[in-house]
Write a protein that holds these residues in place. Structure first.
Motif, PDB file in Angstrom:
ATOM      1  N   VAL B  53      15.210  32.487 -36.514  1.00 25.70           N
ATOM      2  CA  VAL B  53      16.530  31.466 -35.874  1.00 25.70           C
ATOM      3  C   VAL B  53      15.962  30.572 -35.854  1.00 25.70           C
ATOM      4  O   VAL B  53      15.355  29.783 -34.670  1.00 25.70           O
ATOM      5  CB  VAL B  53      17.317  32.725 -34.566  1.00 25.70           C
ATOM      6  CG1 VAL B  53      18.623  31.363 -34.347  1.00 25.70           C
ATOM      7  CG2 VAL B  53      17.609  33.740 -35.166  1.00 25.70           C
ATOM      8  N   ILE B  54      16.424  29.337 -36.309  1.00 24.71           N
ATOM      9  CA  ILE B  54      16.463  28.032 -36.422  1.00 24.71           C
ATOM     10  C   ILE B  54      17.506  27.827 -36.164  1.00 24.71           C
ATOM     11  O   ILE B  54      18.347  27.645 -36.253  1.00 24.71           O
ATOM     12  CB  ILE B  54      16.183  27.596 -37.679  1.00 24.71           C
ATOM     13  CG1 ILE B  54      15.705  28.878 -38.865  1.00 24.71           C
ATOM     14  CG2 ILE B  54      15.867  26.067 -37.442  1.00 24.71           C
ATOM     15  CD1 ILE B  54      14.630  28.368 -38.330  1.00 24.71           C
ATOM     16  N   ASN B  55      17.411  27.069 -34.811  1.00 27.38           N
ATOM     17  CA  ASN B  55      18.736  25.978 -34.150  1.00 27.38           C
ATOM     18  C   ASN B  55      19.385  24.681 -34.826  1.00 27.38           C
ATOM     19  O   ASN B  55      18.304  24.276 -34.026  1.00 27.38           O
ATOM     20  CB  ASN B  55      18.673  25.776 -32.306  1.00 27.38           C
ATOM     21  CG  ASN B  55      19.105  27.968 -32.379  1.00 27.38           C
ATOM     22  OD1 ASN B  55      17.668  28.198 -31.774  1.00 27.38           O
ATOM     23  ND2 ASN B  55      20.266  27.972 -32.445  1.00 27.38           N
ATOM     24  N   HIS B  56      19.982  24.474 -35.071  1.00 25.11           N
ATOM     25  CA  HIS B  56      20.528  23.156 -35.307  1.00 25.11           C
ATOM     26  C   HIS B  56      20.971  21.907 -33.712  1.00 25.11           C
ATOM     27  O   HIS B  56      21.707  23.443 -32.979  1.00 25.11           O
ATOM     28  CB  HIS B  56      21.357  22.818 -36.170  1.00 25.11           C
ATOM     29  CG  HIS B  56      21.397  22.050 -37.767  1.00 25.11           C
ATOM     30  ND1 HIS B  56      22.045  22.600 -38.660  1.00 25.11           N
ATOM     31  CD2 HIS B  56      19.736  22.880 -38.165  1.00 25.11           C
ATOM     32  CE1 HIS B  56      21.237  22.582 -39.685  1.00 25.11           C
ATOM     33  NE2 HIS B  56      19.727  22.130 -39.599  1.00 25.11           N
ATOM     34  N   PRO B  57      20.433  21.496 -33.035  1.00 25.42           N
ATOM     35  CA  PRO B  57      21.027  20.946 -31.190  1.00 25.42           C
ATOM     36  C   PRO B  57      22.670  20.710 -31.161  1.00 25.42           C
ATOM     37  O   PRO B  57      23.618  20.579 -30.552  1.00 25.42           O
ATOM     38  CB  PRO B  57      20.462  19.905 -31.711  1.00 25.42           C
ATOM     39  CG  PRO B  57      19.860  19.575 -32.732  1.00 25.42           C
ATOM     40  CD  PRO B  57      19.528  20.331 -33.184  1.00 25.42           C
ATOM     41  N   LEU B  58      23.356  20.350 -32.781  1.00 28.64           N
ATOM     42  CA  LEU B  58      24.728  20.335 -32.627  1.00 28.64           C
ATOM     43  C   LEU B  58      25.036  20.638 -34.211  1.00 28.64           C
ATOM     44  O   LEU B  58      24.333  20.692 -35.556  1.00 28.64           O
ATOM     45  CB  LEU B  58      24.605  18.735 -32.762  1.00 28.64           C
ATOM     46  CG  LEU B  58      24.136  17.481 -33.001  1.00 28.64           C
ATOM     47  CD1 LEU B  58      24.962  17.086 -34.572  1.00 28.64           C
ATOM     48  CD2 LEU B  58      23.598  16.536 -32.051  1.00 28.64           C
ATOM     49  N   LEU B  60      25.607  19.934 -37.863  1.00 33.89           N
ATOM     50  CA  LEU B  60      25.249  19.062 -38.780  1.00 33.89           C
ATOM     51  C   LEU B  60      26.399  19.864 -40.323  1.00 33.89           C
ATOM     52  O   LEU B  60      26.232  18.507 -41.555  1.00 33.89           O
ATOM     53  CB  LEU B  60      23.931  19.700 -39.067  1.00 33.89           C
ATOM     54  CG  LEU B  60      22.613  19.132 -37.612  1.00 33.89           C
ATOM     55  CD1 LEU B  60      21.874  18.690 -38.121  1.00 33.89           C
ATOM     56  CD2 LEU B  60      23.387  17.402 -37.273  1.00 33.89           C
ATOM     57  N   MET B  64      23.523  20.639 -44.609  1.00 26.96           N
ATOM     58  CA  MET B  64      22.728  20.711 -43.887  1.00 26.96           C
ATOM     59  C   MET B  64      21.890  21.650 -43.599  1.00 26.96           C
ATOM     60  O   MET B  64      20.574  22.129 -43.111  1.00 26.96           O
ATOM     61  CB  MET B  64      22.397  19.864 -42.868  1.00 26.96           C
ATOM     62  CG  MET B  64      23.506  18.266 -43.274  1.00 26.96           C
ATOM     63  SD  MET B  64      21.691  17.185 -43.710  1.00 26.96           S
ATOM     64  CE  MET B  64      21.276  17.065 -42.233  1.00 26.96           C
ATOM     65  N   VAL B  67      19.840  23.139 -46.356  1.00 28.21           N
ATOM     66  CA  VAL B  67      18.864  22.173 -46.702  1.00 28.21           C
ATOM     67  C   VAL B  67      17.598  22.987 -45.396  1.00 28.21           C
ATOM     68  O   VAL B  67      16.244  23.312 -46.117  1.00 28.21           O
ATOM     69  CB  VAL B  67      18.993  21.253 -46.699  1.00 28.21           C
ATOM     70  CG1 VAL B  67      17.329  20.579 -46.774  1.00 28.21           C
ATOM     71  CG2 VAL B  67      19.650  20.655 -48.168  1.00 28.21           C
ATOM     72  N   THR B  68      17.669  23.223 -43.857  1.00 31.16           N
ATOM     73  CA  THR B  68      16.886  23.253 -42.990  1.00 31.16           C
ATOM     74  C   THR B  68      16.492  24.566 -43.232  1.00 31.16           C
ATOM     75  O   THR B  68      15.433  24.999 -43.275  1.00 31.16           O
ATOM     76  CB  THR B  68      17.781  23.587 -41.599  1.00 31.16           C
ATOM     77  OG1 THR B  68      18.806  22.251 -41.597  1.00 31.16           O
ATOM     78  CG2 THR B  68      16.757  24.155 -40.709  1.00 31.16           C
ATOM     79  N   ARG B 173      26.655  16.060 -46.155  1.00 33.94           N
ATOM     80  CA  ARG B 173      26.521  17.100 -45.463  1.00 33.94           C
ATOM     81  C   ARG B 173      27.118  18.514 -45.430  1.00 33.94           C
ATOM     82  O   ARG B 173      26.327  19.663 -44.778  1.00 33.94           O
ATOM     83  CB  ARG B 173      26.692  16.347 -43.826  1.00 33.94           C
ATOM     84  CG  ARG B 173      25.991  15.316 -43.557  1.00 33.94           C
ATOM     85  CD  ARG B 173      26.120  14.527 -42.250  1.00 33.94           C
ATOM     86  NE  ARG B 173      27.103  16.057 -41.161  1.00 33.94           N
ATOM     87  CZ  ARG B 173      27.284  15.925 -40.500  1.00 33.94           C
ATOM     88  NH1 ARG B 173      28.011  13.755 -39.868  1.00 33.94           N
ATOM     89  NH2 ARG B 173      27.958  16.412 -39.619  1.00 33.94           N
TER      90      ARG B 173
END
Lengths: 126, 231
Positions: B53-58, B60, B64, B67-68, B173
């Protein structure tokens, strides 16, 4: 000079000093020039109010204050446009920053896990 | 041993469905969940099912997050990277077909097509009506022969993306599909399609409104054309 003229002169003086201080910190010549035009105009109109009628007549406007309103509104449009562009730029930068943070956190987590796994493998081989 | 296929899924508040999606994944794939600023327990549920799991802090935006997911997937030696939606509309059982098609044709990208396959009854009117002409427009711009350009169920050859890493920089985005295809066509990447069946969303509602979606796609096309001229 009328009290409103004195007030205008004081505000113009503060504006000029603040603009120079900003310029010394940020070295943005275009910003300095633009704001100096604004504060100097305010200062001159505060000292010589009738000059507004003379300048308005150069633009074929009869009533001086109309000229000030027109120029002020156009100036505000310009400022809003510049702010809008600045905000859009910042928004893009915040997105990239947030994405970089997410990727960095993942890399750190992975490094930790790999380090723990490496430690366990070493102790097993011993 | 390093697995060859990874699935990346961008999610936003899909706590109720993400567990079900992950439990239906083949065990020969790795899964990367990109949590795009969820306010529920989506990330916790995904981790409990063994996903990375990758967490975006907000929040996006979906593109986006996509792409992450791609960037994380490209850090390892995967052969195929599959992108799918996190709302339960895409069937994980189609994953082997994407991989087979890629290996059979050698194409860089395999796109799932709802037009070649099928969609659920009650598919939104704007999607039925506007996607075909939009796809035709994209085909005209890119030279591809797609039937469904906006489907988020796609497979990418990892090596092709590694060679053209700059394709993923500075994209729209939220609705970057159109821009992505324009960039891919400029880079000479090949595309093929397979039929898929789109299921109806079981939980929650789509964040894509007609106006927002239409405006986002239009912006994406303009950005893609500008990128093509500049690069």
């Amino acid at each position: 000079m009328r009290p409103i003229g004195v007030l205008g002169l004081i505000i113009a003086s503060f504006g000029i000093i603040a603009s120079f201080r900003q310029y010394i910190r940020r070295k943005r010549i275009l910003g300095l020039i633009l704001w100096m035009i604004v504060w100097l105009s305010l200062g001159i109109v505060s000292i010589f109010p009738p000059i507004v009628y003379f300048i308005a007549s150069l633009f074929s406007m009869v009533y001086g204050p109309y000229f000030i309103f027109a120029v002020s509104i156009m100036g505000l449009y310009l400022i809003v446009f510049l702010l809008y562009n600045a905000l859009k730029g910042l928004e893009g930068q915040v997105c990239h920053l947030a994405q970089s943070i997410a990727l960095l956190e993942y890399s750190l987590e992975r490094s930790d896990q790999d380090a723990k796994k490496g430690g366990r493998d070493d102790s097993r081989s011993e | 041993m390093q697995k060859k296929v990874v699935v990346t899924i961008a999610v936003l508040n899909e706590q109720r469905i993400v567990g079900d999606i992950l439990s239906r994944m083949p065990d020969w794939v790795d899964v990367i969940i990109v949590d795009d600023g969820s306010t529920d327990d989506t990330a916790k549920t995904a981790r409990a099912h063994g996903a990375t799991v990758i967490n975006h802090p907000l929040n996006l935006g979906q593109s986006m997050a996509f792409v992450t997911g791609l960037r994380v997937a490209l850090m390892d030696d995967y052969e195929v990277i599959i992108e799918m939606d996190g709302d339960g509309q895409h069937d994980p059982r189609d994953i082997p077909r994407f991989v087979d098609q890629m290996r059979k044709t050698g194409c860089d990208i395999v796109v799932g097509s709802r037009r070649l396959g099928s969609s659920y009854k009650g598919e939104p009117f704007f999607r039925r009506t506007f996607l075909p002409p939009l796809t035709k427009l994209l085909n005209w711009i890119t030279g591809y022969q797609l039937t469904d350009s906006m489907c988020g169920y796609r497979a990418f050859k990892a090596d092709s993306l590694r060679k053209h890493a700059r394709l993923l920089q500075d994209m729209e985005r939220q609705y970057a599909a159109a821009e992505l295809f324009i960039r891919f066509s400029k880079a000479g990447l090949t595309v093929t399609e397979i039929p898929i069946h789109l299921k109806k969303r079981q939980h929650g509602a789509s964040y894509k409104g007609l106006v927002r979606y239409g405006w986002g796609v239009a912006r994406s096309i303009v950005r893609g054309i500008r990128w093509r001229k500049v690069s």
